[in-house]
Design an enzyme around this catalytic site. Structure first.
Site, PDB file in Angstrom:
ATOM      1  N   ILE A  37       0.813  -1.220   0.000  1.00 38.24           N
ATOM      2  CA  ILE A  37       0.000   0.000   0.000  1.00 38.24           C
ATOM      3  C   ILE A  37       0.840   1.261   0.000  1.00 38.24           C
ATOM      4  CG2 ILE A  37      -2.284  -0.713   0.800  1.00 38.24           C
ATOM      5  CD1 ILE A  37      -1.252  -0.175   3.654  1.00 38.24           C
ATOM      6  N   ASN A  38       2.016   1.216   0.656  1.00 34.04           N
ATOM      7  CA  ASN A  38       2.815   2.441   0.544  1.00 34.04           C
ATOM      8  C   ASN A  38       3.811   2.305  -0.580  1.00 34.04           C
ATOM      9  OD1 ASN A  38       5.313   1.480   1.496  1.00 34.04           O
ATOM     10  ND2 ASN A  38       4.733   1.815   3.617  1.00 34.04           N
ATOM     11  N   CYS A  39       3.824   3.279  -1.441  1.00 33.77           N
ATOM     12  CA  CYS A  39       4.684   3.183  -2.610  1.00 33.77           C
ATOM     13  C   CYS A  39       5.842   4.155  -2.511  1.00 33.77           C
ATOM     14  CB  CYS A  39       3.872   3.426  -3.874  1.00 33.77           C
ATOM     15  SG  CYS A  39       2.643   2.152  -4.097  1.00 33.77           S
ATOM     16  N   VAL A  40       6.115   4.619  -1.279  1.00 31.70           N
ATOM     17  CA  VAL A  40       7.223   5.566  -1.090  1.00 31.70           C
ATOM     18  C   VAL A  40       8.546   4.822  -1.200  1.00 31.70           C
ATOM     19  CG1 VAL A  40       8.260   7.261   0.423  1.00 31.70           C
ATOM     20  CG2 VAL A  40       5.800   6.921   0.453  1.00 31.70           C
TER      21      VAL A  40
END
Lengths: 120, 112, 105
Positions: free
Chosen positions: B109-112
Site C-alpha cells: 500500500i505504501n509506494c514511497v
C-alpha cells in the site's frame, strides 16, 4: 522536507485494542518520510517485547514480529521504561529485541525534546 | 482480465489487481503462472529475491517499501545486488508490486 | 513546555497515573496537565483517587480541569483542592501557551 523528531510511546498492552497496531502504522509512515523516530514502550506496553507471543488464529496483528526489522527502516532508537518488566516479574523473559531502558526522568526529557509525541 | 488462475487441477482466486486472494494457496507453480501473466520467466535470481521477500513477510508481518526491500537485499546478498537497478532489472516497471504479486503477498500500500 | 491532555476516567485508564509518574521524575516544572471529558472524575473526593491527589498536590506543574466537562457531569461540589478550573477559552489559551500538546490515550 522539514524533519521532525517524533516520539511514539506505546503504553497499551498487546491485543488490548487496535491502538498498538495503529502505533506501528504511524511509525512506518513516519519512517517512510525519513523522519527521526524514537519508539518507547512504557507501562503495560513493555509486554510487546515478549518473544513468546503468538496471535495466529486470533485475527489480531502481533506487532512484536515487526520490531526486529525496524532497523531496516532506520528506526534504531527503541527504548523501554526502566523496571517496567521487573515490576511485572517479566525481567527474565526472552525479548524480540534488546532495547535500552530509560528512567522516568529520561522519559520526561525525551517528551520535552520531541517535536511531536504520539502517545498510544 | 480473468479473476481466476488455473493451474492443473487447482483454481485460485485473484483480486481485481491480480493478487492472490488466499495467500496460503501459493506454491512455485503458482508463482510461475503469476510471473507468466506479467511476461516474466523466473530464473534463480528471481527466486532468490522471492524467497527473501516471503521470509521477511513471514517473520515480520510487514510488506517492505522498495527502499527497505533494497536494503534487505543488500544485507542478505551484498551491496552488488542491493541496488534498486538490480531489482528493477529482474522485475521491470513496478518492481515492488510485481515481486509481491508473484510471491503471493498482499498488494503493497505504501509506494514511497 | 508540554501540555499533557488526558480524557479517560482514572477508573478505566492509568493515563493520569503514568503521566504523573513522568512529571514527578522530571527536572522541569514548565509542563501542565489538563483533564477533560471523563478525566474530570479524577478530581472527585473518592477514596480510589487519593493516591492520585497526593501526587498532584506535590507536583510543581499545575493541573487543570475543564469547566464545561465538570458542569455537564454535575461535578462542582465535591472536588478536592489542588486543581485549577479553566473554561473552553482557557483551554485554547493553554494550547497556545505551551510548545506542544500531547494526548495520553
Amino acid at each position: 522536507m522539514t524533519l521532525k523528531n517524533i516520539l511514539i510511546i506505546i503504553r497499551q498492552a498487546p491485543y488490548s485494542s487496535l491502538l498498538p497496531a495503529a502505533a506501528l502504522d504511524v511509525l512506518l509512515t513516519a519512517a517512510a518520510f525519513e523522519q527521526p523516530i524514537t519508539l518507547l514502550f512504557m507501562g503495560e506496553g513493555v509486554q510487546h517485547l515478549l518473544s513468546a507471543q503468538n496471535s495466529t488464529g486470533s485475527g489480531m496483528k502481533n506487532i512484536s514480529k515487526a520490531l526486529p526489522s525496524l532497523e531496516l527502516y532506520e528506526v534504531d532508537q527503541v527504548f523501554m521504561e526502566k523496571d517496567a518488566l521487573a515490576n511485572r516479574k517479566l525481567e527474565n523473559e526472552k525479548l524480540v529485541l534488546q532495547v535500552e531502558s530509560l528512567s522516568l526522568n529520561q522519559i520526561a526529557d525525551a517528551i520535552e525534546k520531541a517535536d511531536q509525541v504520539f502517545n498510544f | 482480465m480473468s479473476n481466476t488462475l488455473l493451474i492443473k487441477d487447482k483454481q485460485l482466486k485473484l483480486d481485481k489487481n491480480g493478487y492472490l486472494q488466499e495467500l496460503a494457496g501459493w506454491d512455485k507453480a503458482v508463482a510461475e503462472a503469476l510471473a507468466n501473466k506479467e511476461g516474466l520467466a523466473l530464473g534463480s535470481e528471481h527466486w532468490e529475491l522471492i524467497h527473501l521477500l516471503r521470509n521477511f513477510h513471514q517473520q515480520s508481518g510487514l510488506i517492505p517499501s522498495t527502499r527497505v526491500l533494497v536494503k534487505l537485499i543488500a544485507k542478505e546478498f551484498g551491496e552488488e545486488k542491493g541496488k534498486s537497478a538490480y531489482l528493477m532489472s529482474l522485475f521491470p516497471d513496478a518492481p515492488l508490486k510485481k515481486i509481491c504479486k508473484i510471491a503471493g503477498l498482499p498488494r503493497p500500500i505504501n509506494c514511497v | 513546555m508540554t501540555l499533557h491532555l488526558i480524557n479517560k476516567s482514572p477508573a478505566k485508564s492509568s493515563a493520569l497515573n503514568e503521566c504523573l509518574s513522568v512529571l514527578e521524575a522530571s527536572n522541569n516544572s514548565s509542563s501542565a496537565i489538563l483533564l477533560i471529558e471523563d478525566a474530570v472524575y479524577s478530581a472527585l473526593k473518592h477514596p480510589a483517587n487519593m493516591a492520585l491527589h497526593e501526587k498532584i498536590k506535590k507536583l510543581a506543574s499545575p493541573c487543570y480541569l475543564l469547566k464545561e466537562d465538570l458542569l455537564m457531569r454535575g461535578l462542582h461540589a465535591e472536588l478536592v483542592e489542588g486543581f485549577t478550573i479553566v473554561d473552553y477559552a482557557g483551554f485554547v489559551q493553554l494550547s497556545l501557551d505551551f510548545k506542544k500538546v500531547q494526548s495520553w490515550s
